[in-house]
Scaffold this motif. Structure first.
Motif, PDB file in Angstrom:
ATOM      1  N   VAL A  89       4.072   0.982  -2.588  1.00 24.15           N
ATOM      2  CA  VAL A  89       4.267   0.125  -1.612  1.00 24.15           C
ATOM      3  C   VAL A  89       3.807  -1.234  -1.960  1.00 24.15           C
ATOM      4  N   GLY A  92       6.183  -3.013  -3.979  1.00 19.70           N
ATOM      5  CA  GLY A  92       7.417  -3.234  -3.290  1.00 19.70           C
ATOM      6  C   GLY A  92       8.547  -2.429  -3.508  1.00 19.70           C
ATOM      7  N   THR A  95       9.036   1.175   0.871  1.00 24.43           N
ATOM      8  CA  THR A  95       8.453   0.899   2.298  1.00 24.43           C
ATOM      9  C   THR A  95       7.479   1.813   2.497  1.00 24.43           C
ATOM     10  N   GLN A  96       6.729   1.469   3.652  1.00 23.36           N
ATOM     11  CA  GLN A  96       5.523   2.296   3.990  1.00 23.36           C
ATOM     12  C   GLN A  96       6.233   3.414   4.755  1.00 23.36           C
ATOM     13  N   GLU A  97       7.230   3.367   5.663  1.00 22.36           N
ATOM     14  CA  GLU A  97       7.910   4.295   6.164  1.00 22.36           C
ATOM     15  C   GLU A  97       8.443   5.490   5.160  1.00 22.36           C
TER      16      GLU A  97
END
Length: 191
Positions: A89, A92, A95-97
């Motif tokens: 994360v 990049g 994503t965090q989700e």
């Protein structure tokens, strides 16, 4: 200062219980620690592990190095996976989700495996108990049959003894009858 995530032993002899702690590498095994992250109880089957996942991952982010056993425990509970996903994360790549979804899926799969193992152990224990119960019933039946046969043998012995006593009793009475006559004869001779 070098920080290690390691186990701190507690419990009795032959019954270990461990705290998972973040401690200075120079401190004693059971000495000072910076923060308690969880507990590990190897006495249960499967082993009971209670770990604060967020604190453990925070220490990993800060550069704490786990010992071999602590690494295995952190891996088992998903702390190393979360640390790895958080690195993706930050770079990049995820994503965090997506990282949270991967972690949740992995934890659900792992808990399913642990539950299956617990159920397997429970079934095995029930099977062992059933076999022991059957063996106990067979032993109790044999014991009861032996007691009944022993009672029959005792009755036969008592009946036989009663018959023998009944046969011997008239002879004893005849001897008893002869005895008073002999006593009278001996009294007459003395007189």
């Amino acid at each position: 200062m070098s920080v290690k995530i390691r186990l701190q032993r507690h419990g009795k002899k032959q019954r270990p219980f461990y705290w998972i702690v973040a401690a200075d590498a120079r401190s004693k095994r059971d000495g000072k620690f910076l923060e308690k992250l969880g507990t590990y109880n190897p006495n249960t089957n499967p082993a009971t592990i209670d770990l604060n996942l967020d604190q453990a991952v925070q220490w990993l982010h800060n550069g704490a190095q786990p010992t071999d056993t602590a690494r295995a425990i952190l891996s088992y509970k998903g702390a190393l996976l979360k640390h790895h996903l958080d690195g993706g994360v930050r770079k990049g790549a995820l994503t965090q989700e997506a990282a949270d979804a991967k972690l949740t899926a992995w934890i659900d799969e792992k808990s399913g495996k642990v539950d299956a193992k617990k159920e397997g152990l429970t079934k095995k224990q029930q099977e062992v108990r059933a076999v022991a119960l059957k063996a106990e019933k067979v032993a109790n039946e044999k014991r009861a049959n032996a007691a009944v046969e022993a009672a029959k043998v005792e009755e036969v012995v008592e009946e036989t003894e009663a018959e023998v006593v009944a046969e011997e009793t008239p002879e004893v009475e005849a001897v008893a009858e002869e005895t008073p006559a002999a006593e009278e004869a001996s009294e007459e001779k003395e007189a």
